[in-house]
Design a protein around this motif. Structure first.
Motif, PDB file in Angstrom:
ATOM      1  N   TRP A  61       0.828  -1.206   0.000  1.00 50.07           N
ATOM      2  CA  TRP A  61       0.000   0.000   0.000  1.00 50.07           C
ATOM      3  C   TRP A  61       0.866   1.261   0.000  1.00 50.07           C
ATOM      4  O   TRP A  61       2.034   1.241   0.340  1.00 50.07           O
ATOM      5  N   TRP A  62       0.216   2.360  -0.392  1.00 45.09           N
ATOM      6  CA  TRP A  62       0.795   3.703  -0.397  1.00 45.09           C
ATOM      7  C   TRP A  62      -0.286   4.645   0.120  1.00 45.09           C
ATOM      8  O   TRP A  62      -1.475   4.457  -0.172  1.00 45.09           O
ATOM      9  N   GLN A  63       0.105   5.680   0.892  1.00 46.76           N
ATOM     10  CA  GLN A  63      -0.899   6.587   1.467  1.00 46.76           C
ATOM     11  C   GLN A  63      -0.359   8.004   1.587  1.00 46.76           C
ATOM     12  O   GLN A  63       0.790   8.206   1.951  1.00 46.76           O
ATOM     13  N   VAL A  64      -1.220   8.968   1.277  1.00 44.57           N
ATOM     14  CA  VAL A  64      -0.890  10.382   1.460  1.00 44.57           C
ATOM     15  C   VAL A  64      -1.788  10.967   2.544  1.00 44.57           C
ATOM     16  O   VAL A  64      -2.973  10.652   2.632  1.00 44.57           O
ATOM     17  N   ASP A  65      -1.187  11.810   3.391  1.00 41.01           N
ATOM     18  CA  ASP A  65      -1.910  12.563   4.413  1.00 41.01           C
ATOM     19  C   ASP A  65      -2.040  13.985   3.887  1.00 41.01           C
ATOM     20  O   ASP A  65      -1.044  14.706   3.750  1.00 41.01           O
ATOM     21  N   LEU A  66      -3.249  14.407   3.585  1.00 41.21           N
ATOM     22  CA  LEU A  66      -3.488  15.729   2.998  1.00 41.21           C
ATOM     23  C   LEU A  66      -3.337  16.862   4.009  1.00 41.21           C
ATOM     24  O   LEU A  66      -3.369  18.034   3.639  1.00 41.21           O
ATOM     25  N   GLY A  67      -3.201  16.510   5.301  1.00 40.68           N
ATOM     26  CA  GLY A  67      -2.975  17.523   6.325  1.00 40.68           C
ATOM     27  C   GLY A  67      -4.225  18.194   6.845  1.00 40.68           C
ATOM     28  O   GLY A  67      -4.190  18.895   7.844  1.00 40.68           O
ATOM     29  N   ALA A  68      -5.342  18.015   6.169  1.00 39.01           N
ATOM     30  CA  ALA A  68      -6.644  18.564   6.566  1.00 39.01           C
ATOM     31  C   ALA A  68      -7.711  17.730   5.864  1.00 39.01           C
ATOM     32  O   ALA A  68      -7.418  16.986   4.935  1.00 39.01           O
ATOM     33  N   THR A  69      -8.929  17.878   6.324  1.00 31.37           N
ATOM     34  CA  THR A  69     -10.035  17.163   5.699  1.00 31.37           C
ATOM     35  C   THR A  69     -10.561  17.985   4.530  1.00 31.37           C
ATOM     36  O   THR A  69     -10.784  19.190   4.658  1.00 31.37           O
ATOM     37  N   TYR A  70     -10.730  17.323   3.400  1.00 32.18           N
ATOM     38  CA  TYR A  70     -11.178  17.979   2.167  1.00 32.18           C
ATOM     39  C   TYR A  70     -12.389  17.267   1.574  1.00 32.18           C
ATOM     40  O   TYR A  70     -12.585  16.076   1.804  1.00 32.18           O
ATOM     41  N   GLN A  71     -13.134  18.003   0.756  1.00 33.06           N
ATOM     42  CA  GLN A  71     -14.168  17.414  -0.102  1.00 33.06           C
ATOM     43  C   GLN A  71     -13.441  17.016  -1.383  1.00 33.06           C
ATOM     44  O   GLN A  71     -13.244  17.828  -2.278  1.00 33.06           O
ATOM     45  N   ILE A  72     -13.016  15.770  -1.438  1.00 25.88           N
ATOM     46  CA  ILE A  72     -12.237  15.277  -2.570  1.00 25.88           C
ATOM     47  C   ILE A  72     -13.153  15.099  -3.776  1.00 25.88           C
ATOM     48  O   ILE A  72     -14.303  14.674  -3.637  1.00 25.88           O
ATOM     49  N   THR A  73     -12.619  15.418  -4.953  1.00 28.93           N
ATOM     50  CA  THR A  73     -13.396  15.267  -6.183  1.00 28.93           C
ATOM     51  C   THR A  73     -12.874  14.138  -7.055  1.00 28.93           C
ATOM     52  O   THR A  73     -13.640  13.400  -7.648  1.00 28.93           O
ATOM     53  N   LYS A  74     -11.532  14.011  -7.134  1.00 23.38           N
ATOM     54  CA  LYS A  74     -10.977  12.964  -7.994  1.00 23.38           C
ATOM     55  C   LYS A  74      -9.557  12.614  -7.570  1.00 23.38           C
ATOM     56  O   LYS A  74      -8.866  13.401  -6.915  1.00 23.38           O
ATOM     57  N   VAL A  75      -9.154  11.397  -7.970  1.00 27.12           N
ATOM     58  CA  VAL A  75      -7.794  10.914  -7.765  1.00 27.12           C
ATOM     59  C   VAL A  75      -7.268  10.518  -9.143  1.00 27.12           C
ATOM     60  O   VAL A  75      -7.922   9.766  -9.864  1.00 27.12           O
ATOM     61  N   VAL A  76      -6.098  11.045  -9.504  1.00 24.85           N
ATOM     62  CA  VAL A  76      -5.490  10.767 -10.808  1.00 24.85           C
ATOM     63  C   VAL A  76      -4.205   9.980 -10.563  1.00 24.85           C
ATOM     64  O   VAL A  76      -3.331  10.431  -9.827  1.00 24.85           O
ATOM     65  N   ILE A  77      -4.109   8.803 -11.181  1.00 25.88           N
ATOM     66  CA  ILE A  77      -2.961   7.919 -10.978  1.00 25.88           C
ATOM     67  C   ILE A  77      -2.232   7.705 -12.302  1.00 25.88           C
ATOM     68  O   ILE A  77      -2.869   7.468 -13.327  1.00 25.88           O
ATOM     69  N   THR A  78      -0.897   7.767 -12.250  1.00 26.43           N
ATOM     70  CA  THR A  78      -0.066   7.441 -13.411  1.00 26.43           C
ATOM     71  C   THR A  78       0.695   6.158 -13.115  1.00 26.43           C
ATOM     72  O   THR A  78       1.413   6.070 -12.115  1.00 26.43           O
ATOM     73  N   ASN A  79       0.532   5.174 -13.998  1.00 28.31           N
ATOM     74  CA  ASN A  79       1.180   3.873 -13.877  1.00 28.31           C
ATOM     75  C   ASN A  79       2.545   3.895 -14.563  1.00 28.31           C
ATOM     76  O   ASN A  79       2.791   4.684 -15.469  1.00 28.31           O
ATOM     77  N   MET A 125     -15.820  12.332  -2.206  1.00 27.96           N
ATOM     78  CA  MET A 125     -15.814  11.861  -0.824  1.00 27.96           C
ATOM     79  C   MET A 125     -15.102  12.880   0.068  1.00 27.96           C
ATOM     80  O   MET A 125     -14.295  13.672  -0.414  1.00 27.96           O
ATOM     81  N   VAL A 126     -15.369  12.801   1.361  1.00 30.73           N
ATOM     82  CA  VAL A 126     -14.695  13.661   2.331  1.00 30.73           C
ATOM     83  C   VAL A 126     -13.612  12.843   3.022  1.00 30.73           C
ATOM     84  O   VAL A 126     -13.845  11.703   3.427  1.00 30.73           O
ATOM     85  N   GLY A 127     -12.403  13.415   3.132  1.00 27.96           N
ATOM     86  CA  GLY A 127     -11.350  12.694   3.822  1.00 27.96           C
ATOM     87  C   GLY A 127     -10.045  13.449   3.887  1.00 27.96           C
ATOM     88  O   GLY A 127      -9.854  14.467   3.237  1.00 27.96           O
ATOM     89  N   ARG A 128      -9.150  12.898   4.678  1.00 31.75           N
ATOM     90  CA  ARG A 128      -7.806  13.450   4.871  1.00 31.75           C
ATOM     91  C   ARG A 128      -6.738  12.498   4.340  1.00 31.75           C
ATOM     92  O   ARG A 128      -5.684  12.924   3.906  1.00 31.75           O
ATOM     93  N   HIS A 129      -7.024  11.197   4.392  1.00 36.61           N
ATOM     94  CA  HIS A 129      -6.056  10.181   3.967  1.00 36.61           C
ATOM     95  C   HIS A 129      -6.551   9.494   2.702  1.00 36.61           C
ATOM     96  O   HIS A 129      -7.703   9.082   2.624  1.00 36.61           O
ATOM     97  N   VAL A 130      -5.653   9.371   1.710  1.00 35.62           N
ATOM     98  CA  VAL A 130      -5.964   8.663   0.474  1.00 35.62           C
ATOM     99  C   VAL A 130      -4.973   7.507   0.375  1.00 35.62           C
ATOM    100  O   VAL A 130      -3.757   7.709   0.460  1.00 35.62           O
ATOM    101  N   ASN A 131      -5.497   6.309   0.224  1.00 34.64           N
ATOM    102  CA  ASN A 131      -4.697   5.096   0.249  1.00 34.64           C
ATOM    103  C   ASN A 131      -4.929   4.285  -1.016  1.00 34.64           C
ATOM    104  O   ASN A 131      -6.059   4.164  -1.486  1.00 34.64           O
ATOM    105  N   ILE A 132      -3.845   3.734  -1.568  1.00 31.54           N
ATOM    106  CA  ILE A 132      -3.926   2.827  -2.714  1.00 31.54           C
ATOM    107  C   ILE A 132      -3.301   1.512  -2.280  1.00 31.54           C
ATOM    108  O   ILE A 132      -2.174   1.496  -1.760  1.00 31.54           O
ATOM    109  N   LYS A 133      -4.037   0.417  -2.460  1.00 32.70           N
ATOM    110  CA  LYS A 133      -3.573  -0.893  -2.016  1.00 32.70           C
ATOM    111  C   LYS A 133      -3.852  -1.935  -3.083  1.00 32.70           C
ATOM    112  O   LYS A 133      -4.930  -1.957  -3.673  1.00 32.70           O
ATOM    113  N   ILE A 134      -2.855  -2.807  -3.319  1.00 31.61           N
ATOM    114  CA  ILE A 134      -3.038  -3.954  -4.211  1.00 31.61           C
ATOM    115  C   ILE A 134      -3.441  -5.146  -3.355  1.00 31.61           C
ATOM    116  O   ILE A 134      -2.794  -5.443  -2.347  1.00 31.61           O
TER     117      ILE A 134
END
Length: 162
Positions: A61-79, A125-134
């Motif tokens: 897994w990989w995770q980012v801490d945004l430092g505050a809670t946000y109204q997230i709109t999208k996550v863009v991933i580059t492989n 979604m609302v959140g502070r932590h975004v996690n990607i896990k295989i």
């Protein structure tokens, strides 16, 4: 309000909120530090020094801490595009306020991406932590992760004259 006082209405605009934020990942291999995924470079080539890399392990897994809670709109991933792109399969994106990502809601699950592909996942979604896990025994390599959220922005200033 006093004569001549100013009033500034706010509207929400979409903004990149993940770049340069604190990150963690389950392990590090081949010097593929987790910070590489939020360095602003969307290069999909390992040689560019901009891709993360975990050890081959169960459920990396990989995770980012945004430092505050946000109204997230999208996550863009580059492989990764130069090799090994098939490793990014059966993965999920989770978003929430918990550091333990298993307690957060998922935005996308059972995903896979092609070589060098950049894909946008709609995640209102609302959140502070975004996690990607295989969900497999695998290496996890991410060349960029961009999290966008709605943030308040001043648009105009009005003066009230009494």
């Amino acid at each position: 309000m006093v004569n001549g006082g100013a009033c500034s209405p706010s509207t929400a605009v979409e903004k990149l909120v993940s770049q340069g934020k604190p990150v963690l990942q389950s392990s590090i291999d081949f010097s593929g530090n987790p910070e590489r995924a939020v360095d602003g470079s969307t290069s999909s080539q390992w040689s560019s020094g901009s891709c993360t890399h975990t050890k081959k392990q169960p459920n990396p897994w990989w995770q980012v801490d945004l430092g505050a809670t946000y109204q997230i709109t999208k996550v863009v991933i580059t492989n990764r595009g130069d090799c090994c792109s098939e490793r990014l399969h059966n993965f999920e994106i989770r978003i929430g306020s918990e550091v333990n990502s298993n307690l957060n809601e998922w935005c996308a699950s059972g995903q896979k991406m092609g070589p060098g592909e950049t894909r946008t996942y709609s995640c209102p979604m609302v959140g502070r932590h975004v996690n990607i896990k295989i969900w497999d025994t695998e290496y996890l390599t991410l060349c960029e992760v961009q999290v966008y959220a709605k943030v308040a922005a001043s648009t105009q200033t009005y003066r009230m004259i009494l």
